[in-house]
Motif scaffolding. Structure first.
Motif, PDB file in Angstrom:
ATOM      1  N   GLU A   1      19.558 -69.259  49.621  1.00  0.00           N
ATOM      2  CA  GLU A   1      19.113 -70.504  49.113  1.00  0.00           C
ATOM      3  C   GLU A   1      19.198 -71.615  50.107  1.00  0.00           C
ATOM      4  OE1 GLU A   1      21.574 -68.094  47.495  1.00  0.00           O
ATOM      5  OE2 GLU A   1      20.137 -68.154  45.955  1.00  0.00           O
ATOM      6  N   LEU A   2      19.731 -71.590  51.562  1.00  0.00           N
ATOM      7  CA  LEU A   2      19.667 -72.827  52.744  1.00  0.00           C
ATOM      8  C   LEU A   2      18.548 -72.580  53.238  1.00  0.00           C
ATOM      9  CD1 LEU A   2      21.736 -73.839  53.773  1.00  0.00           C
ATOM     10  CD2 LEU A   2      21.878 -72.788  55.251  1.00  0.00           C
ATOM     11  N   GLN A   3      18.845 -73.831  52.905  1.00  0.00           N
ATOM     12  CA  GLN A   3      16.909 -74.200  53.078  1.00  0.00           C
ATOM     13  C   GLN A   3      16.708 -75.184  54.408  1.00  0.00           C
ATOM     14  OE1 GLN A   3      13.875 -72.965  51.438  1.00  0.00           O
ATOM     15  NE2 GLN A   3      14.768 -71.876  51.095  1.00  0.00           N
ATOM     16  N   LEU A   4      15.755 -75.363  55.161  1.00  0.00           N
ATOM     17  CA  LEU A   4      15.801 -76.361  56.025  1.00  0.00           C
ATOM     18  C   LEU A   4      15.635 -78.235  55.753  1.00  0.00           C
ATOM     19  CD1 LEU A   4      15.488 -77.357  59.242  1.00  0.00           C
ATOM     20  CD2 LEU A   4      12.957 -76.891  58.866  1.00  0.00           C
ATOM     21  N   ASP A   5      15.409 -78.049  54.907  1.00  0.00           N
ATOM     22  CA  ASP A   5      15.487 -79.511  53.983  1.00  0.00           C
ATOM     23  C   ASP A   5      16.740 -79.768  54.064  1.00  0.00           C
ATOM     24  OD1 ASP A   5      12.843 -79.446  53.832  1.00  0.00           O
ATOM     25  OD2 ASP A   5      12.164 -79.134  51.788  1.00  0.00           O
TER      26      ASP A   5
ATOM     27  N   ARG B   1      30.685 -74.763  56.760  1.00  0.00           N
ATOM     28  CA  ARG B   1      30.978 -72.748  55.703  1.00  0.00           C
ATOM     29  C   ARG B   1      31.330 -73.025  53.968  1.00  0.00           C
ATOM     30  NH1 ARG B   1      34.423 -73.092  61.004  1.00  0.00           N
ATOM     31  NH2 ARG B   1      32.744 -72.489  62.335  1.00  0.00           N
ATOM     32  N   VAL B   2      31.621 -74.026  53.794  1.00  0.00           N
ATOM     33  CA  VAL B   2      31.630 -74.395  52.779  1.00  0.00           C
ATOM     34  C   VAL B   2      30.849 -74.272  51.957  1.00  0.00           C
ATOM     35  CG1 VAL B   2      32.875 -75.688  50.835  1.00  0.00           C
ATOM     36  CG2 VAL B   2      34.294 -74.432  52.746  1.00  0.00           C
ATOM     37  N   LEU B   3      29.778 -75.569  52.804  1.00  0.00           N
ATOM     38  CA  LEU B   3      27.990 -75.571  51.712  1.00  0.00           C
ATOM     39  C   LEU B   3      27.727 -74.730  51.856  1.00  0.00           C
ATOM     40  CD1 LEU B   3      26.905 -77.996  50.661  1.00  0.00           C
ATOM     41  CD2 LEU B   3      26.503 -78.415  53.195  1.00  0.00           C
ATOM     42  N   ALA B   4      27.921 -73.716  52.639  1.00  0.00           N
ATOM     43  CA  ALA B   4      26.496 -72.701  53.686  1.00  0.00           C
ATOM     44  C   ALA B   4      27.415 -71.635  51.829  1.00  0.00           C
ATOM     45  CB  ALA B   4      26.864 -71.989  54.708  1.00  0.00           C
TER      46      ALA B   4
ATOM     47  N   ALA C   1      25.660 -69.840  49.935  1.00  0.00           N
ATOM     48  CA  ALA C   1      24.612 -68.669  48.618  1.00  0.00           C
ATOM     49  C   ALA C   1      25.239 -68.220  47.193  1.00  0.00           C
ATOM     50  CB  ALA C   1      25.558 -67.836  49.977  1.00  0.00           C
ATOM     51  N   ASP C   2      25.988 -69.125  46.384  1.00  0.00           N
ATOM     52  CA  ASP C   2      26.728 -68.321  45.165  1.00  0.00           C
ATOM     53  C   ASP C   2      25.375 -68.727  44.529  1.00  0.00           C
ATOM     54  OD1 ASP C   2      28.632 -67.192  46.322  1.00  0.00           O
ATOM     55  OD2 ASP C   2      29.935 -68.639  46.472  1.00  0.00           O
ATOM     56  N   GLY C   3      24.403 -69.685  44.598  1.00  0.00           N
ATOM     57  CA  GLY C   3      23.521 -70.247  43.428  1.00  0.00           C
ATOM     58  C   GLY C   3      24.311 -71.460  43.550  1.00  0.00           C
TER      59      GLY C   3
END
Length: 121
Positions: A94-98, A112-115, A119-121
């Motif tokens: 779900e992590l996109q360049l935008d 890391r929390v944001l990433a 990942a959890d959607g």
């Protein structure tokens, strides 16, 4: 066990397995993110070495807005493990360049929390 989900990513469909599932798709390198990371580090080096005196000079030479250069240069502040995951194709689907150029926390733990949240959607 929850069912698999399909997500569109870069015009392609991507299978996202439920959390904790033993099956995982092979790593997929996101070329847009890899190119943006490479561009960010190349531009930072050019600024550090004095090839361009200012961010505005760099933007003008590349034919882009200074705000774009600024957003891309922020990618050099990503936690090393997150940058490495992107280069290896192990970043959350779900992590996109935008998401990255919109902004992210400057502290690595916050990143890391944001990433993990993406990942959890």
């Amino acid at each position: 066990m929850s069912s698999l989900r399909l997500r569109k990513r870069g015009g392609r469909k991507l299978v996202v397995s439920p959390a904790g599932a033993s099956w995982a798709p092979r790593p997929r390198v996101d070329n847009a993110m890899v190119k943006a990371l490479a561009r960010a580090f190349r531009w930072r080096k050019q600024l550090d070495e004095g090839v361009y005196a200012t961010l505005e000079d760099l933007a003008r030479s590349k034919g882009v807005a200074p705000s774009y250069v600024s957003r891309v240069l922020r990618l050099t502040l990503l936690a090393p493990d997150i940058a490495e995951a992107i280069l290896d194709g192990r970043q959350p689907a779900e992590l996109q360049l935008d998401h990255l150029v919109e902004g992210f926390p400057l502290d690595w733990e916050g990143q890391r929390v944001l990433a993990a949240a993406s990942a959890d959607g």
